[in-house]
Design an enzyme around this catalytic site. Structure first.
Site, PDB file in Angstrom:
ATOM      1  N   LEU A 138       7.348 -23.859  22.412  1.00 32.66           N
ATOM      2  CA  LEU A 138       8.547 -24.590  22.799  1.00 32.66           C
ATOM      3  C   LEU A 138       8.349 -25.058  24.235  1.00 32.66           C
ATOM      4  O   LEU A 138       7.685 -24.383  25.026  1.00 32.66           O
ATOM      5  CB  LEU A 138       9.793 -23.704  22.717  1.00 32.66           C
ATOM      6  CG  LEU A 138      10.217 -23.207  21.328  1.00 32.66           C
ATOM      7  CD1 LEU A 138      11.434 -22.294  21.455  1.00 32.66           C
ATOM      8  CD2 LEU A 138      10.518 -24.367  20.390  1.00 32.66           C
ATOM      9  N   ASP A 139       8.915 -26.214  24.571  1.00 31.40           N
ATOM     10  CA  ASP A 139       8.837 -26.691  25.942  1.00 31.40           C
ATOM     11  C   ASP A 139       9.493 -25.692  26.890  1.00 31.40           C
ATOM     12  O   ASP A 139      10.360 -24.907  26.494  1.00 31.40           O
ATOM     13  CB  ASP A 139       9.547 -28.048  26.075  1.00 31.40           C
ATOM     14  CG  ASP A 139       8.883 -29.133  25.242  1.00 31.40           C
ATOM     15  OD1 ASP A 139       7.680 -29.014  24.969  1.00 31.40           O
ATOM     16  OD2 ASP A 139       9.582 -30.095  24.873  1.00 31.40           O
ATOM     17  N   ARG A 140       9.137 -25.776  28.159  1.00 35.81           N
ATOM     18  CA  ARG A 140       9.657 -24.843  29.168  1.00 35.81           C
ATOM     19  C   ARG A 140      11.180 -24.793  29.167  1.00 35.81           C
ATOM     20  O   ARG A 140      11.788 -23.721  29.299  1.00 35.81           O
ATOM     21  CB  ARG A 140       9.141 -25.262  30.551  1.00 35.81           C
ATOM     22  CG  ARG A 140       9.678 -24.398  31.695  1.00 35.81           C
ATOM     23  CD  ARG A 140       9.047 -24.784  33.018  1.00 35.81           C
ATOM     24  NE  ARG A 140       9.402 -26.132  33.427  1.00 35.81           N
ATOM     25  CZ  ARG A 140      10.501 -26.432  34.135  1.00 35.81           C
ATOM     26  NH1 ARG A 140      11.349 -25.481  34.496  1.00 35.81           N
ATOM     27  NH2 ARG A 140      10.742 -27.678  34.479  1.00 35.81           N
ATOM     28  N   THR A 142      13.216 -25.752  26.672  1.00 37.05           N
ATOM     29  CA  THR A 142      13.808 -25.621  25.340  1.00 37.05           C
ATOM     30  C   THR A 142      13.996 -24.147  25.024  1.00 37.05           C
ATOM     31  O   THR A 142      13.082 -23.341  25.207  1.00 37.05           O
ATOM     32  CB  THR A 142      12.925 -26.284  24.271  1.00 37.05           C
ATOM     33  OG1 THR A 142      12.787 -27.674  24.573  1.00 37.05           O
ATOM     34  CG2 THR A 142      13.541 -26.142  22.888  1.00 37.05           C
ATOM     35  N   ARG A 239      12.519 -35.213  21.805  1.00 35.69           N
ATOM     36  CA  ARG A 239      12.852 -35.840  23.093  1.00 35.69           C
ATOM     37  C   ARG A 239      12.415 -37.302  23.123  1.00 35.69           C
ATOM     38  O   ARG A 239      13.146 -38.179  23.596  1.00 35.69           O
ATOM     39  CB  ARG A 239      12.202 -35.038  24.222  1.00 35.69           C
ATOM     40  CG  ARG A 239      12.682 -33.600  24.300  1.00 35.69           C
ATOM     41  CD  ARG A 239      11.759 -32.732  25.142  1.00 35.69           C
ATOM     42  NE  ARG A 239      11.739 -33.171  26.538  1.00 35.69           N
ATOM     43  CZ  ARG A 239      10.871 -32.716  27.427  1.00 35.69           C
ATOM     44  NH1 ARG A 239       9.942 -31.833  27.071  1.00 35.69           N
ATOM     45  NH2 ARG A 239      10.910 -33.146  28.671  1.00 35.69           N
TER      46      ARG A 239
END
Length: 304
Positions: A138-140, A142, A239
């Site tokens: 997961l993105d930082r 998210t 995104r």
């Protein structure tokens, strides 16, 4: 060591940029690391050593040998996160906001992996020393549900399940603007942004097929609460797709406005549900995780 052989389908792109993008989903190498591999003689083009300033030609035969990862001093750290489920093969956890998933050379502390090493005695080794147990990220900024693997057998099977879209991932997010449709489907290819290495973009150049389905849960004066069901797992997929249709994720520092980069909480995107068959037992697994308090507070504020 691992070797990858590639036949170029494009022409005119620098080889370091080309390999960084081509290997992104499998290895997520930085461009500087690819440049080091080229300089160290790990890359050939048509059986000749490559140089970093070489521009790839159509039908070039490129071979890259990926050396075994060096043992880096990744230390366990007491980083808080919630474990939703755990057995001998895997963990489902709730990733907090503002937490990078795995270390990188020169940035070996303060990540989820450091926290996993503190809490979990055994993690799968297939992804190397920097990414033990990591099959997806997961993105930082998210939050929410994420699978981490403990056994190598489960790891191999989960990788195949991800490739075959056998893990259903549902997200919830707050986006800019009012979406008037009740639901929609975005089918646009995603590749590396031509001018900014940190960003992805909808592009036909060196891109991969990407599908995002969405359903409107609630609308506000200037925002919409949306549920996302992704059929593919491209980098920054939700995104990028939402920014492309002019409804970027609220708080997204890359794809929304400059003001969003100053949003204290960060981006309002949450991994809400995971549904899959257990890779070893075959049992149907379904997990839900409500967004963090700041996310709920923002919804309540928008409703008022």
């Amino acid at each position: 060591m691992e070797t990858r052989k590639i036949i170029s389908e494009i022409s005119g792109e620098r080889i370091d940029r080309f390999l960084t993008e081509f290997l992104k989903e499998e290895f997520n190498f930085s461009r500087s690391l690819i440049q080091k591999y080229i300089a160290d003689g790990f890359v050939t083009v048509n059986d000749e050593p490559a140089t970093n300033n070489y521009n790839v030609l159509l039908n070039d035969e490129i071979e890259i040998t990926i050396p075994d990862p060096k043992e880096l001093n990744v230390q366990p750290e007491n980083i808080p996160f919630e474990i939703i489920f755990e057995d001998d093969d895997l963990i489902v956890l709730n990733k907090p906001n503002d937490l990078v998933v795995h270390p990188a050379p020169g940035n070996e502390t303060g990540t989820l992996v450091n926290g996993l090493m503190f809490k979990i005695k055994k993690l799968s080794s297939i992804s190397g020393v920097l990414r033990p147990g990591i099959v997806h990220r997961l993105d930082r900024l998210t939050t929410g549900l994420m699978i981490v693997v403990k056994s190598d057998e489960a790891h191999r099977k989960l990788v195949d399940m991800l490739k075959n879209s056998e893990i259903k991932k549902t997200y919830r997010g707050i986006v800019h603007g009012v979406i008037h449709e009740k639901s929609g489907r975005i089918e646009m290819p995603i590749g590396r942004h031509g001018g900014d290495r940190k960003k992805m973009a909808v592009t036909s150049k060196n891109s991969k097929h990407a599908i995002t389905n969405f359903k409107v849960l609630d609308t506000f004066k200037k925002f919409t609460l949306v549920e996302f069901d992704i059929e593919t797992g491209r980098t920054h997929q939700i995104r990028v797709h939402m920014a492309e249709i002019e409804h970027p994720i609220f708080g997204d520092p890359l794809y929304a406005s400059k003001a969003d980069a100053k949003e204290p909480f960060g981006q309002y995107l949450h991994s809400y549900q995971l549904e899959f068959k257990h890779p070893i037992t075959g049992k149907e697994m379904l997990f839900n995780c409500e967004p963090p308090k700041e996310f709920i507070d923002k919804i309540n504020e928008l409703e008022r």
